[in-house]
Design a protein around this motif. Sequence first.
Motif, PDB file in Angstrom:
ATOM      1  N   LEU A   1     -33.042  19.412  22.067  1.00  0.00           N
ATOM      2  CA  LEU A   1     -32.013  18.414  21.760  1.00  0.00           C
ATOM      3  C   LEU A   1     -32.355  17.614  20.517  1.00  0.00           C
ATOM      4  O   LEU A   1     -31.468  17.097  19.845  1.00  0.00           O
ATOM      5  N   ASP A   2     -33.638  17.503  20.206  1.00  0.00           N
ATOM      6  CA  ASP A   2     -34.041  16.777  19.009  1.00  0.00           C
ATOM      7  C   ASP A   2     -33.515  17.475  17.750  1.00  0.00           C
ATOM      8  O   ASP A   2     -33.023  16.824  16.812  1.00  0.00           O
ATOM      9  N   ILE A   3     -33.607  18.794  17.746  1.00  0.00           N
ATOM     10  CA  ILE A   3     -33.098  19.553  16.597  1.00  0.00           C
ATOM     11  C   ILE A   3     -31.581  19.465  16.548  1.00  0.00           C
ATOM     12  O   ILE A   3     -30.992  19.290  15.473  1.00  0.00           O
ATOM     13  N   ALA A   4     -30.949  19.572  17.713  1.00  0.00           N
ATOM     14  CA  ALA A   4     -29.486  19.470  17.763  1.00  0.00           C
ATOM     15  C   ALA A   4     -29.022  18.123  17.219  1.00  0.00           C
ATOM     16  O   ALA A   4     -28.037  18.042  16.459  1.00  0.00           O
ATOM     17  N   ASP A   5     -29.726  17.054  17.580  1.00  0.00           N
ATOM     18  CA  ASP A   5     -29.348  15.716  17.102  1.00  0.00           C
ATOM     19  C   ASP A   5     -29.485  15.617  15.585  1.00  0.00           C
ATOM     20  O   ASP A   5     -28.646  15.004  14.909  1.00  0.00           O
ATOM     21  N   GLU A   6     -30.545  16.202  15.057  1.00  0.00           N
ATOM     22  CA  GLU A   6     -30.755  16.173  13.602  1.00  0.00           C
ATOM     23  C   GLU A   6     -29.621  16.904  12.878  1.00  0.00           C
ATOM     24  O   GLU A   6     -29.093  16.419  11.863  1.00  0.00           O
ATOM     25  N   CYS A   7     -29.250  18.062  13.424  1.00  0.00           N
ATOM     26  CA  CYS A   7     -28.161  18.838  12.809  1.00  0.00           C
ATOM     27  C   CYS A   7     -26.832  18.095  12.921  1.00  0.00           C
ATOM     28  O   CYS A   7     -26.049  18.042  11.960  1.00  0.00           O
ATOM     29  N   LEU A   8     -26.572  17.512  14.094  1.00  0.00           N
ATOM     30  CA  LEU A   8     -25.304  16.797  14.308  1.00  0.00           C
ATOM     31  C   LEU A   8     -25.188  15.589  13.382  1.00  0.00           C
ATOM     32  O   LEU A   8     -24.087  15.266  12.905  1.00  0.00           O
ATOM     33  N   GLU A   9     -26.301  14.951  13.131  1.00  0.00           N
ATOM     34  CA  GLU A   9     -26.283  13.805  12.225  1.00  0.00           C
ATOM     35  C   GLU A   9     -25.821  14.228  10.828  1.00  0.00           C
ATOM     36  O   GLU A   9     -24.986  13.562  10.204  1.00  0.00           O
ATOM     37  N   GLN A  10     -26.349  15.356  10.356  1.00  0.00           N
ATOM     38  CA  GLN A  10     -25.954  15.839   9.027  1.00  0.00           C
ATOM     39  C   GLN A  10     -24.509  16.334   9.026  1.00  0.00           C
ATOM     40  O   GLN A  10     -23.779  16.129   8.054  1.00  0.00           O
ATOM     41  N   LEU A  11     -24.103  17.000  10.100  1.00  0.00           N
ATOM     42  CA  LEU A  11     -22.733  17.498  10.181  1.00  0.00           C
ATOM     43  C   LEU A  11     -21.725  16.349  10.228  1.00  0.00           C
ATOM     44  O   LEU A  11     -20.667  16.397   9.590  1.00  0.00           O
ATOM     45  N   THR A  12     -22.052  15.307  10.986  1.00  0.00           N
ATOM     46  CA  THR A  12     -21.150  14.153  11.092  1.00  0.00           C
ATOM     47  C   THR A  12     -21.018  13.444   9.754  1.00  0.00           C
ATOM     48  O   THR A  12     -19.928  13.000   9.367  1.00  0.00           O
ATOM     49  N   GLU A  13     -22.131  13.366   9.040  1.00  0.00           N
ATOM     50  CA  GLU A  13     -22.105  12.731   7.719  1.00  0.00           C
ATOM     51  C   GLU A  13     -21.294  13.559   6.730  1.00  0.00           C
ATOM     52  O   GLU A  13     -20.541  13.011   5.916  1.00  0.00           O
ATOM     53  N   GLY A  14     -21.421  14.886   6.832  1.00  0.00           N
ATOM     54  CA  GLY A  14     -20.715  15.744   5.885  1.00  0.00           C
ATOM     55  C   GLY A  14     -19.262  15.976   6.243  1.00  0.00           C
ATOM     56  O   GLY A  14     -18.410  16.153   5.356  1.00  0.00           O
ATOM     57  N   PHE A  15     -18.959  15.979   7.555  1.00  0.00           N
ATOM     58  CA  PHE A  15     -17.583  16.253   7.998  1.00  0.00           C
ATOM     59  C   PHE A  15     -17.161  15.252   9.066  1.00  0.00           C
ATOM     60  O   PHE A  15     -16.980  15.605  10.235  1.00  0.00           O
ATOM     61  N   PRO A  16     -16.975  13.995   8.701  1.00  0.00           N
ATOM     62  CA  PRO A  16     -16.563  12.988   9.693  1.00  0.00           C
ATOM     63  C   PRO A  16     -15.183  13.339  10.266  1.00  0.00           C
ATOM     64  O   PRO A  16     -14.240  13.628   9.534  1.00  0.00           O
ATOM     65  N   GLY A  17     -15.087  13.360  11.594  1.00  0.00           N
ATOM     66  CA  GLY A  17     -13.806  13.641  12.238  1.00  0.00           C
ATOM     67  C   GLY A  17     -13.458  15.107  12.329  1.00  0.00           C
ATOM     68  O   GLY A  17     -12.363  15.458  12.797  1.00  0.00           O
ATOM     69  N   SER A  18     -14.343  16.000  11.910  1.00  0.00           N
ATOM     70  CA  SER A  18     -14.072  17.433  11.984  1.00  0.00           C
ATOM     71  C   SER A  18     -13.901  17.878  13.432  1.00  0.00           C
ATOM     72  O   SER A  18     -14.733  17.537  14.286  1.00  0.00           O
ATOM     73  N   PRO A  19     -12.844  18.642  13.757  1.00  0.00           N
ATOM     74  CA  PRO A  19     -12.652  19.122  15.129  1.00  0.00           C
ATOM     75  C   PRO A  19     -13.840  19.942  15.634  1.00  0.00           C
ATOM     76  O   PRO A  19     -14.227  19.840  16.795  1.00  0.00           O
TER      77      PRO A  19
END
Length: 295
Positions: A60-78
């Motif tokens: 989950l630590d890796i998943a959180d790191e990836c999600l943080e970058q994805l959220t920053e790059g694509f805020p609100g992405s479905p």
Amino acid sequence: MVATALERLATWRSRGTRASEQTVKHGLTVLEDGGLKKLGDEAWNFLEQLTLASLDIGRLDIADECLEQLTEGFPGSPRVECLKGLRIEADNKPIEAIRFYEAALQEDDTNAALWKRKIAVLRSLGSQNVSQAVEELTIYLDTFYTDVEAWIELADVYAELNLYSLSLQALSHVLILASQNPFYVLRFAETAYTAGDIPLAHKMFLRVIDMDEPEGSKSNATKRAWWGVKLTAGRLLSSPNTPSESKTQPPSSDHLRLLDELATERLAESYRSTSVTPQGQGRDVILAWLGGRKR
């Protein structure tokens, strides 16, 4: 090493292969060696791939790191919203996940992925939520009628509730949408058999054989269909007045006898050419039973 890792990850993405443990291993190599910058626009697909793989194996630590970058790059992405929901599910918080999906669907009720995740979580909660899962599936299919997988899931839910007539209704939509798939027809036939509509099951087993005949009797679908023909022919011969909810008319007795003999012949031929167990005992038992069932 980064180049090799990127190549393998790209191959798995293109093939739709999960390979979670290896994906995380190679994904970490890319992250630690700064390979993310080399991916350009593909970086986001890589991060999505790594997020899913990390959730699969509990990193989950890796998943959180990836999600943080994805959220920053694509805020609100479905797609990112769906990944966030999966992250909540990974914490074993189904009620919180359902609330998250409901809130997200209020913002965008056309997001099929979010809707299907909500339904999956409802089903995971057991019998107390099955009626809500059915309701959600029904509403979903009113919007996304062509989603074959959703119709199959609805059929599964009804079958689990022993509502086989409703399961058949759901599968009838599957046959409309994917009429050339013999395994869907086989599933319909087997459900009809379980529902007690033997004439309909017999008819649909024959359809599977007609569709899958080029593959011969060794095809899994064809073999199961021949078993279905044999079982239904035997039932109809022993009980000619077997009722049919679908009003399907069975063949004549003479025709049924011929089909029963043909099914025995095809099944025996299939089992003679292979062993069900390494020693072949299973094959011999089946062949002996088939021999005893000849008319």
